[in-house]
Scaffold this motif. Structure first.
Motif, mmCIF file in Angstrom:
data_model
loop_
_atom_site.group_PDB
_atom_site.id
_atom_site.type_symbol
_atom_site.label_atom_id
_atom_site.label_comp_id
_atom_site.label_asym_id
_atom_site.label_seq_id
_atom_site.Cartn_x
_atom_site.Cartn_y
_atom_site.Cartn_z
ATOM 1 N N TYR A 3 0.944 -1.175 0.051
ATOM 2 C CA TYR A 3 -0.040 -0.112 0.186
ATOM 3 C C TYR A 3 0.831 1.230 0.042
ATOM 4 O O TYR A 3 0.601 2.261 -0.765
ATOM 5 N N LYS A 4 1.933 1.445 0.706
ATOM 6 C CA LYS A 4 2.888 2.529 0.828
ATOM 7 C C LYS A 4 3.643 2.722 -0.436
ATOM 8 O O LYS A 4 3.640 3.822 -0.909
ATOM 9 N N ILE A 5 3.962 1.690 -0.918
ATOM 10 C CA ILE A 5 4.859 1.662 -2.206
ATOM 11 C C ILE A 5 3.940 2.422 -3.158
ATOM 12 O O ILE A 5 4.134 3.170 -4.147
ATOM 13 N N PHE A 6 2.700 1.696 -3.412
ATOM 14 C CA PHE A 6 1.619 2.029 -4.243
ATOM 15 C C PHE A 6 1.386 3.567 -4.372
ATOM 16 O O PHE A 6 1.219 4.615 -5.158
ATOM 17 N N LYS A 7 1.101 3.873 -2.880
ATOM 18 C CA LYS A 7 0.715 5.433 -2.531
ATOM 19 C C LYS A 7 1.831 6.181 -3.084
ATOM 20 O O LYS A 7 1.624 7.558 -3.590
ATOM 21 N N ILE A 8 3.220 5.914 -2.887
ATOM 22 C CA ILE A 8 4.434 6.821 -3.432
ATOM 23 C C ILE A 8 4.124 6.843 -4.939
ATOM 24 O O ILE A 8 4.563 8.094 -5.276
ATOM 25 N N ILE A 9 3.938 5.917 -5.420
ATOM 26 C CA ILE A 9 3.922 6.044 -6.959
ATOM 27 C C ILE A 9 2.703 6.872 -7.456
ATOM 28 O O ILE A 9 2.966 7.929 -8.335
ATOM 29 N N CYS A 10 1.422 6.466 -6.726
ATOM 30 C CA CYS A 10 0.453 7.742 -6.940
ATOM 31 C C CYS A 10 0.747 9.154 -7.044
ATOM 32 O O CYS A 10 0.166 9.889 -7.638
ATOM 33 N N LYS A 11 1.484 9.301 -5.592
ATOM 34 C CA LYS A 11 1.925 10.758 -5.235
ATOM 35 C C LYS A 11 2.512 11.364 -6.463
ATOM 36 O O LYS A 11 2.339 12.527 -6.919
ATOM 37 N N PHE A 12 3.458 10.636 -7.097
ATOM 38 C CA PHE A 12 4.282 10.989 -8.125
ATOM 39 C C PHE A 12 3.428 11.397 -9.403
ATOM 40 O O PHE A 12 3.423 12.238 -10.080
ATOM 41 N N VAL A 13 2.542 10.290 -9.742
ATOM 42 C CA VAL A 13 2.068 10.332 -10.841
ATOM 43 C C VAL A 13 0.711 11.405 -10.847
ATOM 44 O O VAL A 13 0.791 12.341 -11.663
ATOM 45 N N PHE A 14 -0.013 11.687 -9.684
ATOM 46 C CA PHE A 14 -0.973 12.520 -9.710
ATOM 47 C C PHE A 14 -0.473 13.910 -9.291
ATOM 48 O O PHE A 14 -1.131 15.049 -9.660
ATOM 49 N N GLY A 15 0.529 14.108 -8.551
ATOM 50 C CA GLY A 15 1.008 15.151 -7.879
ATOM 51 C C GLY A 15 1.866 15.985 -8.975
ATOM 52 O O GLY A 15 1.710 17.150 -8.944
ATOM 53 N N ILE A 16 2.842 15.150 -9.598
ATOM 54 C CA ILE A 16 3.613 15.859 -10.586
ATOM 55 C C ILE A 16 3.221 15.810 -11.863
ATOM 56 O O ILE A 16 3.175 16.990 -12.411
ATOM 57 N N ILE A 17 2.819 14.709 -12.373
ATOM 58 C CA ILE A 17 2.400 14.571 -13.814
ATOM 59 C C ILE A 17 1.176 15.527 -13.948
ATOM 60 O O ILE A 17 1.072 16.376 -15.147
ATOM 61 N N PHE A 18 0.159 15.108 -13.094
ATOM 62 C CA PHE A 18 -1.308 15.759 -13.170
ATOM 63 C C PHE A 18 -1.395 16.950 -12.564
ATOM 64 O O PHE A 18 -2.636 17.596 -12.656
ATOM 65 N N ARG A 19 -0.462 17.661 -11.838
ATOM 66 C CA ARG A 19 -0.448 18.733 -10.972
ATOM 67 C C ARG A 19 -1.698 19.013 -10.304
ATOM 68 O O ARG A 19 -2.478 19.938 -10.262
ATOM 69 N N THR A 20 -1.977 17.998 -9.606
ATOM 70 C CA THR A 20 -3.234 17.982 -8.809
ATOM 71 C C THR A 20 -3.508 19.120 -7.770
ATOM 72 O O THR A 20 -2.450 19.291 -6.984
ATOM 73 N N LYS A 21 -4.635 19.611 -7.549
ATOM 74 C CA LYS A 21 -4.765 20.761 -6.685
ATOM 75 C C LYS A 21 -5.678 20.206 -5.604
ATOM 76 O O LYS A 21 -6.616 19.482 -5.989
ATOM 77 N N VAL A 22 -5.135 20.019 -4.238
ATOM 78 C CA VAL A 22 -5.790 19.573 -3.295
ATOM 79 C C VAL A 22 -6.305 20.472 -2.245
ATOM 80 O O VAL A 22 -5.653 21.368 -1.960
ATOM 81 N N ILE A 23 -7.673 20.368 -2.203
ATOM 82 C CA ILE A 23 -8.235 21.635 -1.121
ATOM 83 C C ILE A 23 -8.929 20.726 -0.070
ATOM 84 O O ILE A 23 -9.597 19.686 -0.118
ATOM 85 N N GLY A 24 -8.759 21.111 1.261
ATOM 86 C CA GLY A 24 -9.803 20.709 2.290
ATOM 87 C C GLY A 24 -8.815 19.685 3.206
ATOM 88 O O GLY A 24 -9.708 19.007 3.737
ATOM 89 N N LEU A 25 -7.686 19.376 2.974
ATOM 90 C CA LEU A 25 -7.318 18.487 3.808
ATOM 91 C C LEU A 25 -7.441 18.441 5.136
ATOM 92 O O LEU A 25 -7.384 17.731 5.949
ATOM 93 N N GLU A 26 -7.707 19.860 5.691
ATOM 94 C CA GLU A 26 -7.676 20.294 7.118
ATOM 95 C C GLU A 26 -8.987 19.591 7.649
ATOM 96 O O GLU A 26 -9.254 19.517 9.097
ATOM 97 N N ASN A 27 -9.748 19.327 6.849
ATOM 98 C CA ASN A 27 -11.242 18.649 6.991
ATOM 99 C C ASN A 27 -11.248 17.082 7.653
ATOM 100 O O ASN A 27 -12.063 16.716 8.083
ATOM 101 N N ILE A 28 -10.286 16.472 7.267
ATOM 102 C CA ILE A 28 -9.915 15.083 7.486
ATOM 103 C C ILE A 28 -9.267 14.874 8.758
ATOM 104 O O ILE A 28 -8.385 15.158 9.075
ATOM 105 N N PRO A 29 -10.014 14.117 9.743
ATOM 106 C CA PRO A 29 -9.858 13.771 11.131
ATOM 107 C C PRO A 29 -8.577 12.879 10.813
ATOM 108 O O PRO A 29 -8.687 11.817 9.767
#
Length: 197
Positions: A3-29
């Motif tokens: 799970y952790k390895i897959f998440k690292i890959i996803c962070k690279f793909v979605f965060g870097i390649i697709f430049r994801t805008k993330v809003i509202g993380l402060e709402n997550i307990p």
């Protein structure tokens, strides 16, 4: 570990390649039972929804995905469990409730299937029932542009918006109230969409 390895890959793909805008993380307990309920447009949505969270997330997925033993083993390692579509799957609901009673995070797509138009659809009552039975907070979440991946624009900018938690406060024995609560979650997702635009 997988799970952790897959998440690292996803962070690279979605965060870097697709430049994801993330809003509202402060709402997550950061601990305790939690349901994250999002609109559904693409097969990319389950990994995308949990990529930027500090918590691991469990998902329901259609039972057809578990027919291939190798693929089934892979998605089980990513905390995915099967659900029968088109009927009330008591086994899947019990498993979801178990996850929440263990203070874990459950990801769910209340529409029950992907939207072919990109528009937010009507909610199935399952999410309301699970929230009512566990008294878990529900975070409405908006997913943007995953249906456009590898489309006209090869790498569209993605976005995910996490709203404020809402709770079921009605009568757990009232099916109509449960159905209304389920729909209210998707109404909140629509509000997030309007606010983003």
């Amino acid at each position: 570990m997988f799970y952790k390895i897959f998440k690292i890959i996803c962070k690279f793909v979605f965060g870097i390649i697709f430049r994801t805008k993330v809003i509202g993380l402060e709402n997550i307990p950061q601990n305790g039972a939690l349901i994250i309920a999002a609109n559904h447009m693409s097969n990319w949505d389950p990994p995308f929804l949990g990529t930027f969270l500090n918590r691991e997330i469990c998902y329901m997925a259609k039972e057809e995905l578990f027919r291939n033993k190798i693929f089934a083993a892979a998605i089980k390692a990513l905390h995915v469990f099967p659900v029968k579509r088109g009927a009330a799957d008591k086994t899947a609901i019990k498993h979801a409730i178990k996850i929440l009673k263990e203070n874990q995070c459950l990801g769910i797509f209340p529409e029950g299937t992907r939207s072919k138009t990109g528009k937010i659809g009507k909610a199935e009552p399952g999410v309301g029932l699970i929230a009512a039975m566990t008294k878990s907070p529900v975070i409405p979440a908006l997913i943007v542009n995953t249906n456009k991946i590898f489309g006209e624009k090869l790498f569209p900018q993605l976005a995910v918006v996490y709203g404020k938690p809402i709770y079921f406060e009605g009568n757990i024995k009232d099916r109509e109230e449960i159905a209304e609560f389920s729909q209210s979650i998707m109404n909140e997702v629509e509000k997030l969409q309007k606010e983003l635009n």
